[in-house]
Motif scaffolding. Structure first.
Motif, mmCIF file in Angstrom:
data_model
loop_
_atom_site.group_PDB
_atom_site.id
_atom_site.type_symbol
_atom_site.label_atom_id
_atom_site.label_comp_id
_atom_site.label_asym_id
_atom_site.label_seq_id
_atom_site.Cartn_x
_atom_site.Cartn_y
_atom_site.Cartn_z
ATOM 1 N N LEU A 1 -17.603 -64.366 -19.218
ATOM 2 C CA LEU A 1 -17.915 -64.192 -17.798
ATOM 3 C C LEU A 1 -17.188 -62.992 -17.185
ATOM 4 C CD1 LEU A 1 -18.065 -67.925 -16.648
ATOM 5 C CD2 LEU A 1 -19.965 -66.311 -16.803
ATOM 6 N N PRO A 2 -15.872 -62.827 -17.437
ATOM 7 C CA PRO A 2 -15.227 -61.596 -16.927
ATOM 8 C C PRO A 2 -15.840 -60.320 -17.505
ATOM 9 C CG PRO A 2 -13.574 -63.248 -17.468
ATOM 10 C CD PRO A 2 -14.880 -63.760 -18.001
ATOM 11 N N GLU B 1 -18.883 -59.606 -15.498
ATOM 12 C CA GLU B 1 -18.499 -59.054 -14.202
ATOM 13 C C GLU B 1 -18.062 -57.598 -14.336
ATOM 14 O OE1 GLU B 1 -15.860 -60.362 -10.307
ATOM 15 O OE2 GLU B 1 -15.282 -61.087 -12.288
ATOM 16 N N GLN B 2 -17.378 -57.288 -15.434
ATOM 17 C CA GLN B 2 -16.914 -55.917 -15.655
ATOM 18 C C GLN B 2 -18.098 -54.954 -15.818
ATOM 19 O OE1 GLN B 2 -14.439 -55.450 -19.123
ATOM 20 N NE2 GLN B 2 -13.733 -53.424 -18.535
ATOM 21 N N ALA C 1 -21.050 -55.428 -14.550
ATOM 22 C CA ALA C 1 -21.659 -55.336 -13.226
ATOM 23 C C ALA C 1 -20.896 -54.355 -12.338
ATOM 24 C CB ALA C 1 -21.701 -56.719 -12.566
ATOM 25 N N GLU C 2 -19.576 -54.347 -12.443
ATOM 26 C CA GLU C 2 -18.776 -53.408 -11.656
ATOM 27 C C GLU C 2 -19.060 -51.970 -12.093
ATOM 28 O OE1 GLU C 2 -17.105 -54.131 -9.080
ATOM 29 O OE2 GLU C 2 -17.166 -56.307 -9.248
ATOM 30 N N VAL D 1 -25.159 -56.997 -8.026
ATOM 31 C CA VAL D 1 -23.737 -56.979 -8.411
ATOM 32 C C VAL D 1 -22.950 -58.084 -7.711
ATOM 33 C CG1 VAL D 1 -21.613 -55.631 -8.373
ATOM 34 C CG2 VAL D 1 -23.762 -54.547 -9.050
ATOM 35 N N ILE E 1 -23.760 -61.488 -9.184
ATOM 36 C CA ILE E 1 -23.083 -61.749 -10.460
ATOM 37 C C ILE E 1 -21.616 -62.075 -10.231
ATOM 38 C CG2 ILE E 1 -22.319 -60.636 -12.599
ATOM 39 C CD1 ILE E 1 -24.975 -59.133 -12.637
ATOM 40 N N ARG E 2 -21.005 -61.341 -9.314
ATOM 41 C CA ARG E 2 -19.598 -61.585 -8.996
ATOM 42 C C ARG E 2 -19.399 -63.032 -8.505
ATOM 43 N NH1 ARG E 2 -18.792 -57.726 -5.096
ATOM 44 N NH2 ARG E 2 -18.670 -56.101 -6.677
ATOM 45 N N GLN E 3 -20.330 -63.492 -7.654
ATOM 46 C CA GLN E 3 -20.247 -64.858 -7.143
ATOM 47 C C GLN E 3 -20.478 -65.873 -8.255
ATOM 48 O OE1 GLN E 3 -22.937 -65.655 -3.940
ATOM 49 N NE2 GLN E 3 -22.372 -67.824 -3.764
ATOM 50 N N VAL F 1 -19.802 -65.566 -11.442
ATOM 51 C CA VAL F 1 -18.611 -65.628 -12.281
ATOM 52 C C VAL F 1 -17.504 -66.415 -11.599
ATOM 53 C CG1 VAL F 1 -16.791 -64.249 -13.344
ATOM 54 C CG2 VAL F 1 -19.169 -63.493 -13.509
#
Length: 553
Positions: A28-29, A32-33, A35-36, A102, A105-107, A109
């Motif tokens: 999951l991180p 997120e990475q 996506a960032e 983005v 996805i952050r939410q 995770v």
């Protein structure tokens, strides 16, 4: 099964679930990475690669999370995967769609790692927040009939248009979900309100203004509100679409590519950082012997070149570059501490375009490089693109056909070639004038550009004749695409003074068969086009397969 066996199975299943939960702590991180990275990437191909990566990660989550009891995570991942798919499949992918993907996805995770997601049910996520992947346009228009006609025409071009009858509703919509562009049909004082709205946005929206006046003050007010296009009523919607296309292409254009060759690695790194922060793609090179390799791989638009380097001077490198016709469009800027005007002139006469003296401020460097890059791209476009349509010229599209034939032979995948011609176009010019005829040609070019993929190539083959090259596409798929284009084009209404009219098109399709040449493909497509014309026009025909000896439909 005995209780002992059942307990053992449950224990094994729980161990697998625990192991999957541990995997999530890493996967999951990582999601997120990526996506960032997407949020900070502007280059088109890099963005597409990142979205593909995200889609694959979401696909794996959607397929496995539910199996291990993480039902809500699997459902949420499936919804986000669909959003990524919509963006990848869109003819004109929306930048706003990525902007909202983005944080979603952050939410996802954050909730998954905290356990909050598993307390939610699917009913909380009905997909109403999903964006259409096509370019979204907001239209401010009080006149319901005029707005509806405009929406329908722009929808035929592939835009997702929402109409708002008053400024308050438009403001609310923009606060919730900003569009990719804004069209304001001005009746009273809407422009002042739109101008204030634009000033509150972090990035002003591309704006087109429609007014019944054409005086100086009205156009000045539009420019001050940020307008990039100005139209008077009655609106020529096809010209409006052309202006909208231009605005969005400028907004979504790829970053300029800059190559820095300097033996001072630290200085080159600083220049690179400054230009990258101005959204340019930059590559540095300290070894001049790698020049040709890097030029072929990176294809720069501007070259920043140090004059004095050990082993090979800047002017010598510049002259080597100019020996290659394919790099004649590259702008060469000497960047040196040399202050002697005679030596600067000598360097410029040896294949240079400009000379910048070190030291140079960051802002001056950005301004100089940006202006040269802009001109280099404009020149390159002018040389390879048709001036009326912006499509590839005759020779360039023929070259693209040859390239796709070679690629098809290598990878064994089909490629289709489509030849398109406007029906009774001479009558359009004779009855409505050449300006109206040019408008029809430009509209068809824009419509095809909207509906085709980015990997497809499109060129103006002759006066009212076009050629499209569709890699990895069968004739049946090409037929579906161009029959839809045919229907959408025939629905467009063109204006010539007080008169309105429609135009139809005919098309012929051929495909690689493992041994066809580029000339044979074009000839077969032309023959299929002739069949379309002979059978009554306003239709799409597939070329007859030589080996089968049958007539295709």
């Amino acid at each position: 099964m005995t209780n002992g066996g059942s307990d053992a199975l449950q224990s094994q299943l729980q161990a697998l679930t625990d192991k999957f939960a541990e995997r999530l702590q890493q996967e999951l991180p990582e999601l997120e990475q990526v996506a960032e990275q997407l949020q900070h990437t502007r280059e088109r191909e890099q963005r597409r690669a990142l979205v593909l990566d995200i889609r694959e990660r979401l696909h794996r989550l959607a397929g496995t999370a539910g199996t291990f009891g993480f039902t809500a995570l699997g459902q949420q991942s499936r919804l986000l995967e669909q959003r990524a798919d919509h963006w990848l499949d869109a003819a004109r992918p929306s930048s706003q769609a990525l902007t909202t993907l983005v944080p979603a996805i952050r939410q996802l995770v954050a909730e998954a790692l905290s356990g909050a997601l598993e307390r939610k049910t699917l009913e909380h996520h009905d997909g109403r927040g999903q964006l259409n992947a096509g370019c979204r346009v907001y239209l401010l228009e009080k006149d319901s009939d005029a707005g509806q006609e405009m929406c329908q025409t722009l929808n035929n071009f592939g835009y997702d248009v929402l109409q708002f009858p008053e400024i308050a509703l438009l403001q609310t919509a923009i606060n919730g979900q900003p569009p990719d562009a804004l069209i304001v049909s001005q009746h009273d004082d809407e422009l002042a309100a739109v101008s204030a709205l634009q000033q509150r946005l972090e990035t002003p929206l591309p704006l087109l203004v429609i007014n019944h006046r054409i005086d100086f003050d009205s156009q000045l007010a539009a420019v001050r509100a940020g307008a990039q296009g100005y139209f008077t009523r009655p609106v020529n919607i096809t010209q409006l679409e052309s202006s909208l296309e231009h605005c969005l292409n400028r907004q979504l254009s790829e970053p300029y590519r800059i190559l820095i060759i300097d033996d001072d690695a630290d200085l080159a790194a600083r220049y690179s950082l400054v230009l990258r922060n101005s959204q340019m793609l930059v590559q540095t090179l300290s070894d001049p012997s790698k020049l040709f390799e890097v030029m072929h791989a990176f294809n720069p638009e501007v070259l920043l070149l140090d004059v004095n380097m050990p082993g090979c001077s800047g002017p010598e490198l510049a002259q080597m570059i100019r020996l290659n016709d394919e790099w004649l469009r590259v702008t060469i800027i000497y960047l040196s501490a040399e202050t002697d005007i005679n030596r600067q002139m000598a360097a410029l006469l040896k294949a240079g375009d400009d000379f910048i003296t070190k030291p140079i401020s960051d802002n001056a460097l950005i301004a100089a490089v940006y202006s040269h890059a802009q001109r280099a791209r404009s020149l390159s476009t002018a040389l390879s693109r048709d001036s009326l349509t912006g499509l590839l010229k005759h020779a360039d599209i023929k070259e693209q056909v040859a390239l796709e034939v070679e690629r098809s032979l290598r990878n064994g995948k089909p490629a289709s070639v489509v030849m398109v011609d406007l029906d009774h176009f001479k009558q359009v010019n004779d009855q409505y004038g050449h300006a109206a005829g040019d408008n029809v040609i430009r509209s068809l070019a824009n419509l095809m550009h909207q509906r085709l993929r980015r990997i497809d190539s499109l060129g103006r083959y002759g006066g009212e004749e076009f050629v499209a090259v569709l890699p990895d596409c069968t004739t049946e798929q090409a037929w579906q695409i161009f029959d839809e284009i045919r229907q959408r084009f025939s629905a467009l209404r063109f204006h010539a003074g007080a008169q309105t009219f429609t135009v139809s098109l005919s098309a012929g399709i051929s495909a690689t068969d493992g041994h066809a040449s580029a000339s044979a493909l074009l000839e077969h497509a032309d023959q299929a086009l002739y069949v379309s014309k002979h059978k009554g026009r306003n239709q799409v025909q597939i070329a007859q397969q030589p080996e089968a000896g049958r007539e295709s439909v």
